[in-house]
Design a protein around this motif. Structure first.
Motif, short mmCIF file in Angstrom:
data_model
loop_
_atom_site.label_atom_id
_atom_site.label_comp_id
_atom_site.label_asym_id
_atom_site.label_seq_id
_atom_site.Cartn_x
_atom_site.Cartn_y
_atom_site.Cartn_z
N GLU A 1 -36.73 21.04 43.06
CA GLU A 1 -37.34 19.72 42.96
C GLU A 1 -36.30 18.60 43.03
OE1 GLU A 1 -39.56 19.75 39.36
OE2 GLU A 1 -41.11 21.13 40.13
N GLU A 2 -35.04 18.92 42.74
CA GLU A 2 -33.98 17.92 42.83
C GLU A 2 -33.53 17.76 44.27
OE1 GLU A 2 -30.89 19.18 40.25
OE2 GLU A 2 -32.16 19.24 38.45
N GLY A 3 -32.92 16.65 44.55
CA GLY A 3 -32.45 16.41 45.90
C GLY A 3 -31.19 17.21 46.21
N HIS A 4 -31.20 17.94 47.33
CA HIS A 4 -30.06 18.74 47.74
C HIS A 4 -29.85 18.59 49.23
CE1 HIS A 4 -29.75 20.81 43.87
NE2 HIS A 4 -31.09 20.97 43.90
N PRO A 5 -28.62 18.81 49.68
CA PRO A 5 -28.39 18.83 51.12
C PRO A 5 -29.24 19.91 51.78
CG PRO A 5 -26.31 18.76 49.92
CD PRO A 5 -27.40 18.99 48.91
N PRO A 6 -29.54 19.79 53.07
CA PRO A 6 -30.40 20.77 53.75
C PRO A 6 -29.92 22.21 53.59
CG PRO A 6 -30.07 18.85 55.13
CD PRO A 6 -29.15 18.66 53.94
N GLY A 7 -28.62 22.46 53.70
CA GLY A 7 -28.12 23.83 53.57
C GLY A 7 -28.37 24.40 52.20
N THR A 8 -28.14 23.58 51.17
CA THR A 8 -28.38 24.05 49.79
C THR A 8 -29.87 24.29 49.55
OG1 THR A 8 -26.44 22.81 49.05
CG2 THR A 8 -28.01 23.52 47.37
N ALA A 9 -30.72 23.40 50.06
CA ALA A 9 -32.16 23.56 49.88
C ALA A 9 -32.66 24.84 50.55
CB ALA A 9 -32.89 22.34 50.47
N ALA A 10 -32.12 25.14 51.76
CA ALA A 10 -32.53 26.38 52.43
C ALA A 10 -32.09 27.60 51.66
CB ALA A 10 -31.95 26.41 53.85
N ALA A 11 -30.87 27.53 51.09
CA ALA A 11 -30.38 28.66 50.30
C ALA A 11 -31.22 28.85 49.05
CB ALA A 11 -28.92 28.43 49.92
N LEU A 12 -31.59 27.73 48.39
CA LEU A 12 -32.46 27.84 47.21
C LEU A 12 -33.83 28.43 47.58
CD1 LEU A 12 -31.67 24.47 45.38
CD2 LEU A 12 -31.04 26.79 44.65
N ALA A 13 -34.36 28.07 48.75
CA ALA A 13 -35.65 28.62 49.19
C ALA A 13 -35.56 30.12 49.43
CB ALA A 13 -36.12 27.90 50.45
N ARG A 14 -34.44 30.56 50.03
CA ARG A 14 -34.26 32.00 50.26
C ARG A 14 -34.16 32.74 48.94
NH1 ARG A 14 -30.76 30.09 54.34
NH2 ARG A 14 -28.92 30.51 53.01
N LEU A 15 -33.39 32.15 48.00
CA LEU A 15 -33.27 32.78 46.68
C LEU A 15 -34.64 32.85 45.99
CD1 LEU A 15 -29.97 31.21 45.30
CD2 LEU A 15 -30.35 33.59 45.95
N HIS A 16 -35.42 31.78 46.13
CA HIS A 16 -36.75 31.78 45.51
C HIS A 16 -37.64 32.87 46.10
CE1 HIS A 16 -40.87 30.37 44.69
NE2 HIS A 16 -40.33 29.93 43.54
N ARG A 17 -37.59 33.04 47.42
CA ARG A 17 -38.40 34.09 48.06
C ARG A 17 -37.94 35.47 47.60
NH1 ARG A 17 -37.83 30.71 52.65
NH2 ARG A 17 -36.13 32.03 53.44
N THR A 18 -36.64 35.64 47.48
CA THR A 18 -36.11 36.95 47.04
C THR A 18 -36.54 37.26 45.61
OG1 THR A 18 -34.20 36.70 48.50
CG2 THR A 18 -34.03 38.31 46.71
N VAL A 19 -36.42 36.25 44.72
CA VAL A 19 -36.81 36.47 43.33
C VAL A 19 -38.32 36.71 43.23
CG1 VAL A 19 -36.98 35.37 41.06
CG2 VAL A 19 -34.88 35.17 42.39
N THR A 20 -39.11 36.00 44.03
CA THR A 20 -40.57 36.23 44.04
C THR A 20 -40.89 37.65 44.48
OG1 THR A 20 -40.94 33.88 44.51
CG2 THR A 20 -42.76 35.41 44.96
N ALA A 21 -40.20 38.12 45.53
CA ALA A 21 -40.42 39.49 46.00
C ALA A 21 -40.04 40.50 44.93
CB ALA A 21 -39.62 39.73 47.28
N LEU A 22 -38.93 40.24 44.21
CA LEU A 22 -38.54 41.14 43.13
C LEU A 22 -39.58 41.14 42.02
CD1 LEU A 22 -34.69 40.49 42.84
CD2 LEU A 22 -35.82 42.57 43.61
N GLY A 23 -40.14 39.97 41.71
CA GLY A 23 -41.19 39.91 40.70
C GLY A 23 -42.41 40.69 41.11
#
Length: 463
Positions: A256-278
């Protein structure tokens, strides 16, 4: 009967025992028939020899104390009397014939004539001091008698064989009944339930009891190993659930915080990975809990409502690819949470392999069962993989080629189906895969009239 891998058994213990009993009956009948025939022939021959020897002995007694002339006349008279009975007799004094039949040679003991043409002529000689009496008889009916004896022995043997055919299978089933009862007791074993009482009771026969004891010990060791595995899976899933949920929440807050595009994409990938693990952890929990077989499946669950809930939980892009068709009410008795997992995983599997194709979910009622069917437009499942895809962590070559996953979804579908006494299977399809889960209808309650219970009298208008 089938073996453990589903192929038909080549033989059964009952057939083996019955064939053994039949072979024993055949062999014993043949031996008995042969022995009976030989014994009867010997007894018949001994009876005829006794008859000839008695005739010779009678003549010896009659000529005792007589001279040769008188003895010869007695022999002639005896010959004339016995000839009517088919017996011929001769009296000898040394090598001199005193009287009787003129063409009987002198011989002691009993035996067959060796002269050609006299094959069935039997002679018996009885010796006395200075004298020899020889009696003979032609046994032309002996071959016929032997034939009748042989026929009687064969008939008796055939009767024994027929009786063996009629009784061997029944006796074999009776002999194998303790093993059949043991097999029936093993078939009653359900996951997570105590052993059937027959398995806890010593068997009547020592051999069957040894097998029962070994099976009970083996089942105990297997149950202990399964319990340890389930406890480990459940504990691991529970321990992972909280940190994964925390990590997912933290990633959502960071996103939800503002991040550069690269960081935001990395956070989205991490979120998808953690969701899949859940999701994986939740499935492991369902596998661990559902395999216990101790769930109370008495809740009335609506499959159409579960399918609608699954549809609403999907991303907007996936909702438009799914079409739900309902024929009938679609109510079953079961556990709503597990059934939600079943439908969720079946739909997720179909969406994943359909690419951009559509998925059709249909629920319909038949006379025997409530059917849940999921059809997709993917590459389909090979016939040799249609059963193995329900095994935990198994992934077919098609699934491994470019489709991420853990190989748990379909095994969870099969497990939840078995928990609800249902059957999950892939049916042949022209295009894509066709999954069917059949929930059999529960048995109808007994009719009050048929059980002899009378309905209570109520006032008119009262329901």
């Amino acid at each position: 009967m089938e073996t453990a891998n589903g192929t038909p058994a080549r033989d059964t213990l009952v057939r083996r025992i019955s064939r053994t009993m039949l072979a024993i009956a055949l062999l014993s009948s043949a031996l008995a028939a042969g022995a009976t025939g030989i014994l009867a022939d010997r007894m018949l021959l001994a009876s005829e020899d006794r008859r000839l020897r008695n005739a010779a002995v009678d003549l010896v007694h009659e000529i005792a104390g007589l001279g040769e002339t008188e003895a010869g006349r007695e022999a002639d008279a005896e010959q004339a009397e016995l000839e009517r009975l088919g017996i011929r007799i001769t009296l000898f004094a040394g090598n001199k014939r005193l009287g009787g039949a003129p063409d009987i040679p002198a011989r002691a003991g009993c035996g067959w004539s060796t002269t050609p043409g006299e094959e069935w002529l039997r002679r018996c000689g009885e010796e006395a001091p200075g004298l020899l009496v020889v009696a003979e008889e032609r046994f032309e009916g002996l071959p016929q008698h032997r034939g009748w004896l042989t026929m009687a022995a064969l008939v008796a043997a055939a009767g024994a064989v027929l009786m063996g055919l009629a009784m061997s299978r029944r006796m074999a089933r009776w002999a194998a009944r303790p093993l059949t009862e043991l097999s029936e007791s093993l078939a009653l074993i359900q996951p997570g339930t105590p052993l059937p009482s027959p398995l806890g009771t010593p068997a009547r026969y020592a051999e069957v009891n040894a097998v029962r004891t070994s099976l009970v010990e083996l089942l105990g060791r297997l149950q202990e190993a399964l319990d340890q595995s389930r406890r480990f899976s459940a504990n691991a899933a529970h321990e992972l659930r909280t940190p994964l949920a925390t990590l997912r929440a933290e990633l959502e807050l960071l996103a939800e915080e503002g991040h550069p595009p690269g960081t935001a994409a990395a956070l989205a990938r991490l979120h998808r990975t953690v969701t899949a693990l859940g999701t994986l952890v939740e499935r492991l929990l369902v596998l661990a809990e559902g395999a216990r077989g101790t769930l109370d499946l008495t809740e009335t669950v609506s499959l159409p409502e579960i399918a609608e809930d699954v549809l609403l939980s999907l991303p907007e892009g996936d909702r438009g690819r799914i079409r739900i068709e309902v024929e009938g009410k679609g109510f079953i008795q079961g556990d709503a949470h597990l059934l939600r997992q079943l439908v969720d995983n079946a739909v997720d599997n179909a969406l994943k392999f359909s690419g951009t194709g559509h998925v059709r979910v249909s629920i319909q009622e038949t006379a025997e069962a409530t059917l849940l069917e999921v059809r997709d437009e993917g590459p389909g499942i090979a016939r040799e993989d249609s059963a193995r895809v329900f095994e935990p962590f198994y992934r077919s070559p098609t699934a491994r080629a470019g489709h991420p996953g853990h190989g748990i979804g379909l095994s969870l579908v099969a497990l939840v189906a078995r928990t609800h006494r249902a059957r999950a299977e892939f049916l042949p399809a022209v295009r894509g895969a066709h999954l069917r889960v059949s929930f059999p209808h529960p048995p109808a309650p007994p009719d009050r009239a048929s059980t002899g219970v009378k309905a209570e009298n109520k006032p008119a208008g009262e329901q």
